[in-house]
Design a protein around this motif. Structure first.
Motif, PDB file in Angstrom:
ATOM      1  N   ARG A  86       0.834  -1.202   0.000  1.00 57.42           N
ATOM      2  CA  ARG A  86       0.000   0.000   0.000  1.00 57.42           C
ATOM      3  C   ARG A  86       0.871   1.255   0.000  1.00 57.42           C
ATOM      4  NH1 ARG A  86      -5.388  -0.207   1.017  1.00 57.42           N
ATOM      5  NH2 ARG A  86      -6.274  -2.273   1.416  1.00 57.42           N
ATOM      6  N   ALA A  87       1.962   1.204   0.751  1.00 53.14           N
ATOM      7  CA  ALA A  87       2.880   2.349   0.760  1.00 53.14           C
ATOM      8  C   ALA A  87       3.489   2.557  -0.625  1.00 53.14           C
ATOM      9  CB  ALA A  87       3.983   2.123   1.793  1.00 53.14           C
ATOM     10  N   TYR A  88       3.837   1.464  -1.305  1.00 49.71           N
ATOM     11  CA  TYR A  88       4.380   1.570  -2.657  1.00 49.71           C
ATOM     12  C   TYR A  88       3.348   2.156  -3.615  1.00 49.71           C
ATOM     13  CZ  TYR A  88       8.712  -1.009  -1.749  1.00 49.71           C
ATOM     14  OH  TYR A  88       9.951  -1.393  -1.309  1.00 49.71           O
ATOM     15  N   GLN A  89       2.086   1.746  -3.469  1.00 51.07           N
ATOM     16  CA  GLN A  89       1.043   2.278  -4.339  1.00 51.07           C
ATOM     17  C   GLN A  89       0.875   3.780  -4.151  1.00 51.07           C
ATOM     18  OE1 GLN A  89      -0.520   0.742  -6.761  1.00 51.07           O
ATOM     19  NE2 GLN A  89       0.521  -1.194  -6.342  1.00 51.07           N
ATOM     20  N   GLU A  90       0.946   4.225  -2.902  1.00 52.32           N
ATOM     21  CA  GLU A  90       0.847   5.656  -2.636  1.00 52.32           C
ATOM     22  C   GLU A  90       2.036   6.400  -3.240  1.00 52.32           C
ATOM     23  OE1 GLU A  90      -1.616   7.346  -1.332  1.00 52.32           O
ATOM     24  OE2 GLU A  90      -2.786   5.493  -1.156  1.00 52.32           O
ATOM     25  N   ARG A  91       3.226   5.811  -3.136  1.00 41.84           N
ATOM     26  CA  ARG A  91       4.415   6.447  -3.705  1.00 41.84           C
ATOM     27  C   ARG A  91       4.321   6.521  -5.231  1.00 41.84           C
ATOM     28  NH1 ARG A  91       8.814   7.652  -0.901  1.00 41.84           N
ATOM     29  NH2 ARG A  91       8.940   7.047   1.284  1.00 41.84           N
ATOM     30  N   LEU A  92       3.773   5.481  -5.839  1.00 40.83           N
ATOM     31  CA  LEU A  92       3.626   5.491  -7.296  1.00 40.83           C
ATOM     32  C   LEU A  92       2.674   6.595  -7.747  1.00 40.83           C
ATOM     33  CD1 LEU A  92       3.477   1.673  -8.142  1.00 40.83           C
ATOM     34  CD2 LEU A  92       5.265   3.288  -8.787  1.00 40.83           C
ATOM     35  N   LYS A  93       1.624   6.841  -6.963  1.00 42.67           N
ATOM     36  CA  LYS A  93       0.684   7.906  -7.316  1.00 42.67           C
ATOM     37  C   LYS A  93       1.363   9.271  -7.249  1.00 42.67           C
ATOM     38  CE  LYS A  93      -3.535   5.510  -5.826  1.00 42.67           C
ATOM     39  NZ  LYS A  93      -4.672   5.525  -4.860  1.00 42.67           N
ATOM     40  N   THR A  94       2.097   9.524  -6.171  1.00 44.57           N
ATOM     41  CA  THR A  94       2.781  10.814  -6.050  1.00 44.57           C
ATOM     42  C   THR A  94       3.904  10.939  -7.078  1.00 44.57           C
ATOM     43  OG1 THR A  94       4.215   9.875  -4.322  1.00 44.57           O
ATOM     44  CG2 THR A  94       2.228  11.034  -3.606  1.00 44.57           C
ATOM     45  N   PHE A  95       4.570   9.820  -7.379  1.00 50.01           N
ATOM     46  CA  PHE A  95       5.626   9.837  -8.400  1.00 50.01           C
ATOM     47  C   PHE A  95       5.056  10.222  -9.761  1.00 50.01           C
ATOM     48  CE2 PHE A  95       7.908   7.448 -11.752  1.00 50.01           C
ATOM     49  CZ  PHE A  95       9.146   8.065 -11.650  1.00 50.01           C
ATOM     50  N   SER A  96       3.905   9.662 -10.095  1.00 49.50           N
ATOM     51  CA  SER A  96       3.271   9.977 -11.371  1.00 49.50           C
ATOM     52  C   SER A  96       2.924  11.455 -11.457  1.00 49.50           C
ATOM     53  CB  SER A  96       2.011   9.123 -11.549  1.00 49.50           C
ATOM     54  OG  SER A  96       1.371   9.420 -12.761  1.00 49.50           O
ATOM     55  N   GLY A  97       2.453  12.026 -10.339  1.00 45.01           N
ATOM     56  CA  GLY A  97       2.118  13.442 -10.330  1.00 45.01           C
ATOM     57  C   GLY A  97       3.336  14.327 -10.507  1.00 45.01           C
ATOM     58  N   GLU A  98       4.429  14.002  -9.813  1.00 45.03           N
ATOM     59  CA  GLU A  98       5.647  14.805  -9.935  1.00 45.03           C
ATOM     60  C   GLU A  98       6.277  14.640 -11.313  1.00 45.03           C
ATOM     61  OE1 GLU A  98       8.523  14.841  -6.849  1.00 45.03           O
ATOM     62  OE2 GLU A  98       7.070  14.354  -5.276  1.00 45.03           O
ATOM     63  N   LEU A  99       6.161  13.445 -11.879  1.00 46.31           N
ATOM     64  CA  LEU A  99       6.748  13.199 -13.192  1.00 46.31           C
ATOM     65  C   LEU A  99       6.042  14.012 -14.271  1.00 46.31           C
ATOM     66  CD1 LEU A  99       9.069  11.337 -14.054  1.00 46.31           C
ATOM     67  CD2 LEU A  99       7.363   9.681 -14.793  1.00 46.31           C
ATOM     68  N   THR A 100       4.754  14.246 -14.084  1.00 49.26           N
ATOM     69  CA  THR A 100       4.003  15.033 -15.059  1.00 49.26           C
ATOM     70  C   THR A 100       4.527  16.463 -15.140  1.00 49.26           C
ATOM     71  OG1 THR A 100       2.039  13.693 -14.599  1.00 49.26           O
ATOM     72  CG2 THR A 100       1.694  15.782 -15.731  1.00 49.26           C
ATOM     73  N   GLY A 101       4.959  16.997 -13.999  1.00 48.22           N
ATOM     74  CA  GLY A 101       5.467  18.363 -13.985  1.00 48.22           C
ATOM     75  C   GLY A 101       6.915  18.497 -14.411  1.00 48.22           C
ATOM     76  N   ALA A 102       7.638  17.373 -14.551  1.00 50.12           N
ATOM     77  CA  ALA A 102       9.041  17.412 -14.978  1.00 50.12           C
ATOM     78  C   ALA A 102       9.110  17.357 -16.496  1.00 50.12           C
ATOM     79  CB  ALA A 102       9.817  16.249 -14.365  1.00 50.12           C
ATOM     80  N   VAL A 103       9.757  18.344 -17.098  1.00 53.38           N
ATOM     81  CA  VAL A 103       9.821  18.434 -18.559  1.00 53.38           C
ATOM     82  C   VAL A 103      11.202  18.057 -19.079  1.00 53.38           C
ATOM     83  CG1 VAL A 103       9.543  19.954 -20.547  1.00 53.38           C
ATOM     84  CG2 VAL A 103       8.032  20.208 -18.563  1.00 53.38           C
ATOM     85  N   GLU A 104      12.240  18.626 -18.481  1.00 51.59           N
ATOM     86  CA  GLU A 104      13.600  18.378 -18.948  1.00 51.59           C
ATOM     87  C   GLU A 104      14.140  17.079 -18.362  1.00 51.59           C
ATOM     88  OE1 GLU A 104      15.922  21.774 -18.053  1.00 51.59           O
ATOM     89  OE2 GLU A 104      14.843  23.096 -19.443  1.00 51.59           O
ATOM     90  N   LEU A 105      15.086  16.481 -19.085  1.00 50.65           N
ATOM     91  CA  LEU A 105      15.626  15.179 -18.694  1.00 50.65           C
ATOM     92  C   LEU A 105      16.265  15.195 -17.303  1.00 50.65           C
ATOM     93  CD1 LEU A 105      16.100  12.256 -19.525  1.00 50.65           C
ATOM     94  CD2 LEU A 105      18.220  12.975 -20.646  1.00 50.65           C
ATOM     95  N   PRO A 106      17.086  16.175 -16.934  1.00 51.78           N
ATOM     96  CA  PRO A 106      17.661  16.171 -15.577  1.00 51.78           C
ATOM     97  C   PRO A 106      16.600  16.189 -14.483  1.00 51.78           C
ATOM     98  CG  PRO A 106      18.857  17.710 -16.982  1.00 51.78           C
ATOM     99  CD  PRO A 106      17.649  17.279 -17.749  1.00 51.78           C
ATOM    100  N   GLN A 107      15.503  16.904 -14.697  1.00 52.46           N
ATOM    101  CA  GLN A 107      14.428  16.933 -13.704  1.00 52.46           C
ATOM    102  C   GLN A 107      13.794  15.550 -13.546  1.00 52.46           C
ATOM    103  OE1 GLN A 107      12.029  20.001 -15.593  1.00 52.46           O
ATOM    104  NE2 GLN A 107      12.613  21.480 -14.023  1.00 52.46           N
ATOM    105  N   ILE A 108      13.545  14.884 -14.665  1.00 45.84           N
ATOM    106  CA  ILE A 108      12.935  13.554 -14.626  1.00 45.84           C
ATOM    107  C   ILE A 108      13.834  12.574 -13.884  1.00 45.84           C
ATOM    108  CG2 ILE A 108      12.172  11.617 -16.060  1.00 45.84           C
ATOM    109  CD1 ILE A 108      11.463  13.706 -18.218  1.00 45.84           C
ATOM    110  N   LEU A 109      15.121  12.609 -14.184  1.00 43.58           N
ATOM    111  CA  LEU A 109      16.059  11.682 -13.550  1.00 43.58           C
ATOM    112  C   LEU A 109      16.208  11.969 -12.063  1.00 43.58           C
ATOM    113  CD1 LEU A 109      18.806  11.527 -16.330  1.00 43.58           C
ATOM    114  CD2 LEU A 109      16.959   9.910 -15.889  1.00 43.58           C
TER     115      LEU A 109
END
Length: 427
Positions: A86-109
């Motif tokens: 369940r903790a991993y699922q919550e982290r995946l949700k927040t990760f997906s949200g932060e990844l959407t806002g990252a545009v440049e490659l260094p930000q994504i990494l």
């Protein structure tokens, strides 16, 4: 080392479901017995337990009554057995949200690295991505801006081939021998010190991979950990590929703009020194270089004479207009063959060809001839002083296109100078 797929039975899932259905079976049996006994005492002989119609109604009503209890019991067991998931699922949700806002490659990494380090806490973490400039896989910088590894992998690497052909994480058991397919990379893989390799698969090719060392706690990576990494890599792969496509498009536009400015500049600039300054400024915008040399050939003395020299990004006038000391160097090899040369290390390439080594400070070296029709009038060379700089065939093609325009400008300037000299003689 050995490769393990970790396709094991999920014991936590089996155990939780076993407990759930065992408890429900006991509750149903006890509840049914109590209901039948209660109704028998209340109704006497009017209720027969072996009556199928009555038994069916009782079981149906009992099932409806137990449904909320079953759901509550299932939630309790899930919390008990799947707390980490369940903790991993919550982290995946927040990760997906932060990844959407990252545009440049260094930000994504950086986002990807942060979530892996916080969730799994590995001793070593390397994220290799395909560098579109060198066409090699390089380790990305960490959160402090430092590269985690100097190793580079080409498309022909055994590790790249292995990761490109699989969708699941690659687990390395350090207690056993490395399989035959990965033996060519045994030294470099040992330097990475990684136990788990997670491929970052794009739509058409491998965009990179994640390499994790042993966990700081000493615990082994579980099936749940690998599933979490797999989910992270699926989301990150698309974002990385998108960023690489955008960077590639910007790079193409920049290259086209540079070639256009060079073509315009050599047509309107008369002074050769101004042309050389323009070529240097525009070329180093699209091809990184510490050293830049424009060398002309003197057919009378059969010598190569540098006319514009830059070392460590500074112009070096005292080395200009002086012939190269030795005739058995890579520069003369390019002149004789009228073909470009790309070298990862200038000294090693010279030794391989049986030539003099020249400057030992140079590593990557790229040199193209200045061809004017059937005549080679000089050379254009770039060099890098850092060992992790490499030049590609694509960059060679760009430099050759620039060199062709430079050769035409030099020929035109020489003809114009000759015409002016003759005019002065006649007057």
């Amino acid at each position: 080392y050995t490769i393990q797929r970790h396709n094991m039975v999920q014991t936590d899932f089996v155990l939780s479901r076993g407990v759930l259905y065992s408890v429900l079976a006991v509750l149903i049996a006890v509840g049914y017995a109590l209901l039948v006994t209660g109704f028998s005492l209340a109704l006497g002989d009017r209720l027969q337990p072996d009556n199928p119609l009555i038994a069916g109604f009782l079981l149906f009503g009992f099932a409806l009554a137990l449904l909320p209890l079953r759901q509550r019991l299932e939630r309790m067991l899930d919390v008990l057995f799947f707390r980490g998931e369940r903790a991993y699922q919550e982290r995946l949700k927040t990760f997906s949200g932060e990844l959407t806002g990252a545009v440049e490659l260094p930000q994504i990494l950086n986002v990807l690295r942060q979530y892996i380090e916080q969730s799994l806490q590995p001793q070593h973490l390397h994220i290799f991505v395909l560098d579109t400039f060198t066409d090699q896989y390089m380790a990305a910088k960490d959160l402090n801006g430092l590269s985690t590894s100097d190793l580079r992998f080409s498309h022909s690497s055994a590790l790249v081939q292995q990761l490109g052909g699989r969708k699941s994480p690659l687990y390395i058991d350090t207690s056993e021998a490395l399989p035959t397919a990965l033996q060519p990379e045994s030294v470099r893989m040992s330097l990475l010190g990684a136990q788990v390799y997670v491929p970052l698969l794009g739509r058409q090719r491998l965009t990179g991979w994640i390499a994790l060392g042993q966990r700081l706690s000493g615990e082994v990576f579980t099936n749940r950990d690998l599933s979490f990494l797999d989910s992270l890599s699926d989301q990150a792969s698309l974002a990385i590929e998108r960023a690489q496509v955008m960077a590639s498009m910007e790079k193409r536009m920049q290259e086209m703009n540079v070639l256009t400015r060079v073509a315009q500049g050599v047509n309107i600039t008369i002074s050769l020194d101004d042309i050389f300054e323009l070529i240097y400024a525009q070329t180093t915008q699209i091809i990184p270089a510490d050293d830049f040399s424009l060398i002309l050939y003197d057919p009378v003395r059969s010598e190569l004479v540098p006319v514009f020299v830059v070392e460590n990004d500074d112009r070096v006038p005292h080395k200009e207009n002086k012939p190269l000391e030795a005739a058995h160097t890579l520069e003369y090899e390019v002149l004789r063959q009228r073909r470009p040369v790309v070298a990862d290390d200038y000294t090693r390439e010279s030794q391989r060809r049986g030539l003099l080594g020249g400057s030992s400070e140079l590593h990557a070296w790229l040199c193209v001839p200045l061809n004017a029709g059937a005549e080679t009038i000089g050379l254009l060379s770039l060099a890098g002083r850092e060992p992790n700089v490499y030049y590609t065939q694509e960059q060679l093609g760009l430099l050759q296109a620039i060199a062709d325009q430079v050769a035409g400008a030099i020929v035109k300037a020489r003809l114009l100078g000759e015409a002016e000299r003759r005019t002065r003689q006649l007057t």
